[in-house]
Design an enzyme around this catalytic site. Structure first.
Site, PDB file in Angstrom:
ATOM      1  N   ASN A   1      -0.020   0.961  -3.576  1.00  0.00           N
ATOM      2  CA  ASN A   1      -0.632   1.189  -2.258  1.00  0.00           C
ATOM      3  C   ASN A   1       0.278   0.688  -1.155  1.00  0.00           C
ATOM      4  O   ASN A   1       0.222   1.159  -0.033  1.00  0.00           O
ATOM      5  CB  ASN A   1      -1.960   0.417  -2.143  1.00  0.00           C
ATOM      6  CG  ASN A   1      -3.021   0.993  -3.042  1.00  0.00           C
ATOM      7  OD1 ASN A   1      -3.270   2.191  -2.998  1.00  0.00           O
ATOM      8  ND2 ASN A   1      -3.625   0.147  -3.864  1.00  0.00           N
ATOM      9  N   ASN A   2       1.083  -0.316  -1.478  1.00  0.00           N
ATOM     10  CA  ASN A   2       1.855  -1.001  -0.441  1.00  0.00           C
ATOM     11  C   ASN A   2       3.226  -0.360  -0.242  1.00  0.00           C
ATOM     12  O   ASN A   2       3.772   0.270  -1.144  1.00  0.00           O
ATOM     13  CB  ASN A   2       2.019  -2.486  -0.789  1.00  0.00           C
ATOM     14  CG  ASN A   2       0.672  -3.190  -0.832  1.00  0.00           C
ATOM     15  OD1 ASN A   2       0.250  -3.651  -1.877  1.00  0.00           O
ATOM     16  ND2 ASN A   2      -0.013  -3.229   0.283  1.00  0.00           N
TER      17      ASN A   2
ATOM     18  N   TYR B   1       1.551 -12.085  -8.165  1.00  0.00           N
ATOM     19  CA  TYR B   1       2.763 -11.935  -7.343  1.00  0.00           C
ATOM     20  C   TYR B   1       3.064 -13.210  -6.527  1.00  0.00           C
ATOM     21  O   TYR B   1       4.093 -13.874  -6.759  1.00  0.00           O
ATOM     22  CB  TYR B   1       2.562 -10.715  -6.436  1.00  0.00           C
ATOM     23  CG  TYR B   1       3.661 -10.461  -5.433  1.00  0.00           C
ATOM     24  CD1 TYR B   1       5.013 -10.576  -5.764  1.00  0.00           C
ATOM     25  CD2 TYR B   1       3.335 -10.065  -4.130  1.00  0.00           C
ATOM     26  CE1 TYR B   1       6.005 -10.305  -4.836  1.00  0.00           C
ATOM     27  CE2 TYR B   1       4.322  -9.785  -3.198  1.00  0.00           C
ATOM     28  CZ  TYR B   1       5.654  -9.914  -3.551  1.00  0.00           C
ATOM     29  OH  TYR B   1       6.628  -9.651  -2.619  1.00  0.00           O
ATOM     30  N   ILE B   2       2.202 -13.579  -5.637  1.00  0.00           N
ATOM     31  CA  ILE B   2       2.483 -14.758  -4.792  1.00  0.00           C
ATOM     32  C   ILE B   2       2.293 -16.035  -5.627  1.00  0.00           C
ATOM     33  O   ILE B   2       3.044 -17.001  -5.497  1.00  0.00           O
ATOM     34  CB  ILE B   2       1.587 -14.772  -3.536  1.00  0.00           C
ATOM     35  CG1 ILE B   2       1.721 -13.443  -2.777  1.00  0.00           C
ATOM     36  CG2 ILE B   2       1.970 -15.939  -2.611  1.00  0.00           C
ATOM     37  CD1 ILE B   2       0.732 -13.260  -1.646  1.00  0.00           C
TER      38      ILE B   2
ATOM     39  N   SER C   1      -5.748 -14.119   4.643  1.00  0.00           N
ATOM     40  CA  SER C   1      -4.973 -12.950   5.045  1.00  0.00           C
ATOM     41  C   SER C   1      -5.100 -12.687   6.536  1.00  0.00           C
ATOM     42  O   SER C   1      -6.145 -12.971   7.144  1.00  0.00           O
ATOM     43  CB  SER C   1      -5.520 -11.754   4.267  1.00  0.00           C
ATOM     44  OG  SER C   1      -5.079 -10.559   4.831  1.00  0.00           O
TER      45      SER C   1
ATOM     46  N   LYS D   1     -12.453 -12.174   2.073  1.00  0.00           N
ATOM     47  CA  LYS D   1     -11.569 -13.229   2.604  1.00  0.00           C
ATOM     48  C   LYS D   1     -12.285 -13.990   3.732  1.00  0.00           C
ATOM     49  O   LYS D   1     -12.217 -15.213   3.820  1.00  0.00           O
ATOM     50  CB  LYS D   1     -10.251 -12.630   3.118  1.00  0.00           C
ATOM     51  CG  LYS D   1      -9.332 -12.158   2.018  1.00  0.00           C
ATOM     52  CD  LYS D   1      -8.758 -13.320   1.197  1.00  0.00           C
ATOM     53  CE  LYS D   1      -8.004 -12.868  -0.024  1.00  0.00           C
ATOM     54  NZ  LYS D   1      -7.700 -13.910  -0.983  1.00  0.00           N
TER      55      LYS D   1
ATOM     56  N   TYR E   1      -1.803 -15.001   5.411  1.00  0.00           N
ATOM     57  CA  TYR E   1      -0.513 -14.342   5.201  1.00  0.00           C
ATOM     58  C   TYR E   1      -0.414 -13.065   6.009  1.00  0.00           C
ATOM     59  O   TYR E   1      -1.372 -12.314   6.100  1.00  0.00           O
ATOM     60  CB  TYR E   1      -0.325 -13.897   3.745  1.00  0.00           C
ATOM     61  CG  TYR E   1      -0.655 -14.892   2.683  1.00  0.00           C
ATOM     62  CD1 TYR E   1      -0.512 -16.260   2.890  1.00  0.00           C
ATOM     63  CD2 TYR E   1      -1.099 -14.446   1.438  1.00  0.00           C
ATOM     64  CE1 TYR E   1      -0.802 -17.147   1.876  1.00  0.00           C
ATOM     65  CE2 TYR E   1      -1.392 -15.331   0.427  1.00  0.00           C
ATOM     66  CZ  TYR E   1      -1.258 -16.685   0.662  1.00  0.00           C
ATOM     67  OH  TYR E   1      -1.557 -17.555  -0.350  1.00  0.00           O
ATOM     68  N   PHE E   2       0.801 -12.767   6.438  1.00  0.00           N
ATOM     69  CA  PHE E   2       1.081 -11.445   6.989  1.00  0.00           C
ATOM     70  C   PHE E   2       1.529 -10.554   5.808  1.00  0.00           C
ATOM     71  O   PHE E   2       0.806 -10.521   4.821  1.00  0.00           O
ATOM     72  CB  PHE E   2       1.998 -11.565   8.216  1.00  0.00           C
ATOM     73  CG  PHE E   2       1.153 -12.019   9.407  1.00  0.00           C
ATOM     74  CD1 PHE E   2       0.555 -13.279   9.419  1.00  0.00           C
ATOM     75  CD2 PHE E   2       0.844 -11.154  10.437  1.00  0.00           C
ATOM     76  CE1 PHE E   2      -0.314 -13.670  10.430  1.00  0.00           C
ATOM     77  CE2 PHE E   2      -0.018 -11.541  11.461  1.00  0.00           C
ATOM     78  CZ  PHE E   2      -0.588 -12.797  11.458  1.00  0.00           C
TER      79      PHE E   2
ATOM     80  N   LYS F   1      -7.405  -7.408  -4.966  1.00  0.00           N
ATOM     81  CA  LYS F   1      -6.809  -7.235  -3.631  1.00  0.00           C
ATOM     82  C   LYS F   1      -6.552  -5.786  -3.218  1.00  0.00           C
ATOM     83  O   LYS F   1      -5.842  -5.555  -2.239  1.00  0.00           O
ATOM     84  CB  LYS F   1      -5.516  -8.030  -3.563  1.00  0.00           C
ATOM     85  CG  LYS F   1      -4.487  -7.621  -4.614  1.00  0.00           C
ATOM     86  CD  LYS F   1      -3.147  -8.285  -4.409  1.00  0.00           C
ATOM     87  CE  LYS F   1      -2.128  -7.710  -5.365  1.00  0.00           C
ATOM     88  NZ  LYS F   1      -0.798  -8.209  -5.203  1.00  0.00           N
TER      89      LYS F   1
ATOM     90  N   TYR G   1     -12.924  -5.919   0.676  1.00  0.00           N
ATOM     91  CA  TYR G   1     -11.869  -6.893   0.352  1.00  0.00           C
ATOM     92  C   TYR G   1     -11.682  -7.863   1.527  1.00  0.00           C
ATOM     93  O   TYR G   1     -11.706  -9.082   1.352  1.00  0.00           O
ATOM     94  CB  TYR G   1     -10.543  -6.183   0.039  1.00  0.00           C
ATOM     95  CG  TYR G   1      -9.359  -7.122   0.153  1.00  0.00           C
ATOM     96  CD1 TYR G   1      -9.122  -8.069  -0.837  1.00  0.00           C
ATOM     97  CD2 TYR G   1      -8.534  -7.113   1.282  1.00  0.00           C
ATOM     98  CE1 TYR G   1      -8.071  -8.972  -0.706  1.00  0.00           C
ATOM     99  CE2 TYR G   1      -7.485  -8.004   1.413  1.00  0.00           C
ATOM    100  CZ  TYR G   1      -7.264  -8.933   0.419  1.00  0.00           C
ATOM    101  OH  TYR G   1      -6.237  -9.832   0.553  1.00  0.00           O
TER     102      TYR G   1
HETATM  103  N1  UDP Z   1       2.775   2.583   4.502  1.00  0.00           N
HETATM  104  C1  UDP Z   1       3.362   3.848   4.472  1.00  0.00           C
HETATM  105  N2  UDP Z   1       3.466   4.475   3.264  1.00  0.00           N
HETATM  106  C2  UDP Z   1       3.034   3.920   2.091  1.00  0.00           C
HETATM  107  C3  UDP Z   1       2.442   2.640   2.138  1.00  0.00           C
HETATM  108  C4  UDP Z   1       2.327   1.996   3.359  1.00  0.00           C
HETATM  109  O1  UDP Z   1       3.755   4.393   5.511  1.00  0.00           O
HETATM  110  O2  UDP Z   1       3.154   4.562   1.050  1.00  0.00           O
HETATM  111  C5  UDP Z   1       2.656   1.882   5.798  1.00  0.00           C
HETATM  112  C6  UDP Z   1       1.224   1.513   6.152  1.00  0.00           C
HETATM  113  O3  UDP Z   1       0.590   2.595   6.791  1.00  0.00           O
HETATM  114  C7  UDP Z   1       1.445   0.294   7.039  1.00  0.00           C
HETATM  115  C8  UDP Z   1       2.693  -0.357   6.470  1.00  0.00           C
HETATM  116  O4  UDP Z   1       3.347   0.652   5.703  1.00  0.00           O
HETATM  117  O5  UDP Z   1       1.724   0.700   8.362  1.00  0.00           O
HETATM  118  C9  UDP Z   1       2.382  -1.541   5.555  1.00  0.00           C
HETATM  119  O6  UDP Z   1       1.426  -1.130   4.615  1.00  0.00           O
HETATM  120  P1  UDP Z   1       1.050  -2.000   3.336  1.00  0.00           P
HETATM  121  O7  UDP Z   1       0.040  -1.207   2.553  1.00  0.00           O
HETATM  122  O8  UDP Z   1       2.295  -2.413   2.623  1.00  0.00           O
HETATM  123  O9  UDP Z   1       0.409  -3.329   3.934  1.00  0.00           O
HETATM  124  P2  UDP Z   1      -0.879  -3.533   4.904  1.00  0.00           P
HETATM  125  O10 UDP Z   1      -0.305  -3.914   6.239  1.00  0.00           O
HETATM  126  O11 UDP Z   1      -1.665  -2.279   4.929  1.00  0.00           O
HETATM  127  O12 UDP Z   1      -1.593  -4.667   4.265  1.00  0.00           O
END
Ligand code: UDP
Length: 341
Positions: free
Chosen positions: A198-199, A11-12, A125, A154, A177-178, A85, A150
């Site tokens: 997951n994200n 991705y990145i 990260s 890092k 990264y944020f 990741k 994970y």
């Molecule tokens: N989040 C959510 N539902 C999802 C996935 C993520 O509410 O299905 C929330 C998660 O709890 C966090 C924010 O979105 O507060 C960002 O989560 P992500 O997994 O994208 O990145 P992280 O900050 O965990 O690396």
């Protein structure tokens, strides 16, 4: 200048390859394709008109990595993205993470040292800061105990690089990264999670596409204005451009220390509901969501102090949250069409 980009079909990595090529660098990608596809090389070539060289192998294989450096004697620098990741998977399968993420780094640094390639940009990260004591988070914020294998890989990787810098002419820039989201404006490259995402961003776009029934919002009782967790979302193209700027700083000999660290974020935090609202605003669609319990291990709120990157690197994130969510949606539509075909 020839630059090795490990994880360059990810991705990145793929967005960074595009920015490097457009800045005049010649790129060699190494990727084992464990979480990406060789088609990405074609997509990069479609965007830039230049086909990057591509070698498929696992950097955790020491002799293959050694061979690679012998085969490419003109390399001048390395940008290292290749890593596993998935935070949850790292908890259930820690050895996979320590093996993949650390063996590969050690082999890479060994190969670089043996072949006098001394410029490394490393993909780190903001997870190294854990639940920060102060906001926004500057580079001097303490590194906290990692919450997952994970995250620990890092932290250990940063220490390995640090230690190597102390005993050689090795130079490194660690980029923390944020939350990168969004996709290239061409909609030819973007994030392609395997299975259930997951994200947050891919989960939102897949919900909009009807692949997921609804979005689960993890927690609404945080100490934030709307009760949902806050992150510093950054457009992946802005993030990619920072790598080129960092590399140029290194190659021009402008570094003040042998190892420098920069936080890469916009400096603005948005809540989960802010991201949903932005997506709804730019697409005119509704995202069905349900409030759930907090997700274990999540921090409440975190956003960057990007001042050092702004002033020292001369880089600034330019793209808005609406641009991030709209580009993510354009990309999701392309991916879904491709998957149906
Ligand atoms: N989040 C959510 N539902 C999802 C996935 C993520 O509410 O299905 C929330 C998660 O709890 C966090 C924010 O979105 O507060 C960002 O989560 P992500 O997994 O994208 O990145 P992280 O900050 O965990 O690396």
């Amino acid at each position: 200048m020839q630059v090795l980009v490990t994880g360059g079909t990810g991705y990145i990595g793929s967005h960074t390859v595009v920015e490097l090529q457009q800045s005049g660098f010649e790129v060699v990608i190494v990727d084992d394709l464990s979480n990406s596809s060789a088609d990405v090389v074609d997509s990069i070539a479609s965007i830039t008109g230049i086909r990057p060289q591509f070698e498929k192998f696992d950097l955790a294989d020491g002799s293959r990595t050694h061979q690679f450096f012998s085969d490419y004697p003109d390399l001048g620098a390395v940008i290292h993205f290749a890593a596993c990741k998935a935070v949850g998977e790292s908890v259930t399968n820690p050895l996979k993470y320590y093996r993949n993420n650390l063996f590969s780094l050690i082999n890479l640094v060994r190969g670089m040292t043996d072949h006098q390639v001394s410029n490394l940009v490393f993909s780190s990260s903001c997870t190294v800061y854990g639940n920060p004591d102060q906001l926004p988070v500057g580079e001097n914020a303490p590194v906290k105990q990692a919450l997952s294998p994970y995250g620990n890989t890092k932290q250990i990787a940063e220490e390995i690089i640090d230690d190597q810098c102390k005993v050689s002419s090795f130079r490194a820039i660690l980029l923390r990264y944020f939350n990168p989201i969004g996709a290239h404006e061409s909609a030819l490259i973007g994030e392609q999670p395997l299975g259930v995402p997951n994200n947050l961003m891919p989960y939102i776009t897949q919900t909009a596409m009807g692949i997921r029934d609804h979005l689960n919002v993890f927690g609404s009782d945080y100490h934030t204005p709307d009760g949902t967790a806050i992150r510093d979302y950054i457009h992946v193209v802005d993030l990619a451009k920072a790598h080129v700027t960092a590399l140029e700083r290194m190659l021009k000999g402008e570094m003040k220390e042998q190892r420098e660290i920069f936080n890469l974020g916009t400096g603005t935090g948005y809540s989960v509901l802010d991201v949903i609202r932005s997506f709804e605003r730019v697409t005119g669609m509704k995202i069905p969501y349900r409030i759930m319990d907090r997700r274990p291990g999540d921090v409440e709120q975190v956003w960057a102090d990007p001042k050092k990157a702004n002033e020292v690197l001369g880089w600034k994130a330019m793209r808005t949250l609406d641009e991030m969510t709209l580009s993510a949606w354009k990309w999701e539509q392309v991916v879904s069409r491709k998957n149906k075909a």
